[in-house]
Motif scaffolding. Structure first.
Motif, mmCIF file in Angstrom:
data_model
loop_
_atom_site.group_PDB
_atom_site.id
_atom_site.type_symbol
_atom_site.label_atom_id
_atom_site.label_comp_id
_atom_site.label_asym_id
_atom_site.label_seq_id
_atom_site.Cartn_x
_atom_site.Cartn_y
_atom_site.Cartn_z
ATOM 1 N N CYS A 38 44.207 -82.316 18.953
ATOM 2 C CA CYS A 38 44.930 -82.865 20.097
ATOM 3 C C CYS A 38 45.655 -81.737 20.827
ATOM 4 O O CYS A 38 46.394 -80.981 20.220
ATOM 5 C CB CYS A 38 45.929 -83.917 19.619
ATOM 6 S SG CYS A 38 46.912 -84.657 20.939
ATOM 7 N N ARG A 41 49.940 -84.889 22.638
ATOM 8 C CA ARG A 41 50.558 -85.566 21.492
ATOM 9 C C ARG A 41 49.758 -86.813 21.166
ATOM 10 O O ARG A 41 49.209 -87.456 22.057
ATOM 11 C CB ARG A 41 52.017 -85.903 21.755
ATOM 12 C CG ARG A 41 52.236 -87.007 22.759
ATOM 13 C CD ARG A 41 53.725 -87.348 22.897
ATOM 14 N NE ARG A 41 53.894 -88.391 23.880
ATOM 15 C CZ ARG A 41 53.793 -89.693 23.631
ATOM 16 N NH1 ARG A 41 53.547 -90.122 22.410
ATOM 17 N NH2 ARG A 41 53.951 -90.587 24.592
ATOM 18 N N ALA A 43 49.404 -90.555 20.304
ATOM 19 C CA ALA A 43 50.176 -91.763 20.582
ATOM 20 C C ALA A 43 49.402 -92.972 20.064
ATOM 21 O O ALA A 43 48.177 -93.022 20.176
ATOM 22 C CB ALA A 43 50.419 -91.901 22.083
ATOM 23 N N ILE A 67 49.556 -98.176 25.181
ATOM 24 C CA ILE A 67 49.800 -96.910 24.494
ATOM 25 C C ILE A 67 51.295 -96.844 24.235
ATOM 26 O O ILE A 67 52.094 -97.189 25.111
ATOM 27 C CB ILE A 67 49.342 -95.708 25.352
ATOM 28 C CG1 ILE A 67 47.831 -95.733 25.507
ATOM 29 C CG2 ILE A 67 49.794 -94.396 24.722
ATOM 30 C CD1 ILE A 67 47.280 -94.618 26.360
ATOM 31 N N ASP A 68 51.680 -96.395 23.062
ATOM 32 C CA ASP A 68 53.093 -96.320 22.659
ATOM 33 C C ASP A 68 53.767 -97.696 22.697
ATOM 34 O O ASP A 68 54.988 -97.786 22.790
ATOM 35 C CB ASP A 68 53.889 -95.359 23.552
ATOM 36 C CG ASP A 68 53.665 -93.903 23.224
ATOM 37 O OD1 ASP A 68 53.329 -93.581 22.063
ATOM 38 O OD2 ASP A 68 53.829 -93.065 24.131
ATOM 39 N N GLU A 180 45.029 -93.890 17.220
ATOM 40 C CA GLU A 180 45.786 -92.932 18.006
ATOM 41 C C GLU A 180 44.863 -92.222 18.997
ATOM 42 O O GLU A 180 43.717 -91.971 18.693
ATOM 43 C CB GLU A 180 46.441 -91.888 17.111
ATOM 44 C CG GLU A 180 47.515 -92.438 16.203
ATOM 45 C CD GLU A 180 48.151 -91.359 15.357
ATOM 46 O OE1 GLU A 180 49.394 -91.388 15.221
ATOM 47 O OE2 GLU A 180 47.421 -90.497 14.846
ATOM 48 N N CYS A 182 45.026 -88.954 22.080
ATOM 49 C CA CYS A 182 45.782 -87.799 22.543
ATOM 50 C C CYS A 182 46.133 -87.977 24.024
ATOM 51 O O CYS A 182 45.236 -88.177 24.853
ATOM 52 C CB CYS A 182 44.969 -86.526 22.328
ATOM 53 S SG CYS A 182 45.910 -85.029 22.631
#
Length: 185
Positions: A38, A41, A43, A67-68, A180, A182
């Motif tokens: 990645c 970050r 997420a 996302i998040d 997850e 990136c």
């Protein structure tokens, strides 16, 4: 049992030898591609995908997710089957294009990610029993690894998604993804 991916349900049977080689490829770890590093970050992402088979090896649909747990995604998704150099089924290239807009170098950028999806274990497909047609229904599990992106997604890809899906005799494919991805926002 036919071991084709759901979007191949309307395609012609490729022969017993090809099916045997595909089974060997699926059981010998085809789902374990190397994870990309990645360059942003990682997420968490969760989403629901609704697609239809639009031809042999092709799907088209939509993705709605987050996302998040906050950033909403509304994306189109296209799937294209790919084959290994030896002719066995390799998986799918999935391309998502999302409805967000960012500005980069004075230009509008829509977020996009290109990912490779491979079976994780043997799919559980059963014939629909329609004479003269190779229609299947059942469930499957895939591992998806983003390879490249733009907008909120890292240009170098990265992350790993788990996909749980089903296909019906009408060619409708429903998937839930988690994992997850990136991001660079």
């Amino acid at each position: 049992m036919n071991n084709k991916h759901p979007v191949l349900v309307n395609s012609m049977v490729r022969g017993a030898a090809a099916a045997a080689v595909a089974v060997l490829a699926l059981t010998s770890g085809a789902a374990s591609a190397e994870e990309r590093a990645c360059q942003g970050r990682l997420a968490p992402i969760s989403a629901k995908i609704t697609t239809n088979a639009i031809g042999p090896g092709d799907t088209l649909g939509v993705l709605a997710g987050k996302i998040d747990g906050q950033l909403k995604l509304n994306c189109g998704i296209q799937g294209k089957a790919f084959f290994n150099p030896d002719g066995t089924f390799g998986g799918f290239t999935h391309t998502l294009v999302c409805g967000d807009t960012m500005s980069e170098f004075g230009q509008a950028v829509h977020s996009q990610v290109v990912a490779l999806s491979r079976y994780d274990g043997m799919p559980q497909f059963t014939s629909c029993g329609i004479p003269g047609m190779d229609l299947q229904y059942g469930s499957f599990r895939e591992i998806t690894e983003p390879q490249s992106g733009r907008g909120i997604f890292s240009p170098t890809g990265g992350g790993r998604l788990e996909v749980e899906g089903t296909v019906n005799c009408a060619g409708a494919v429903d998937m839930k993804i988690s994992g997850e991805v990136c991001v660079v926002y």
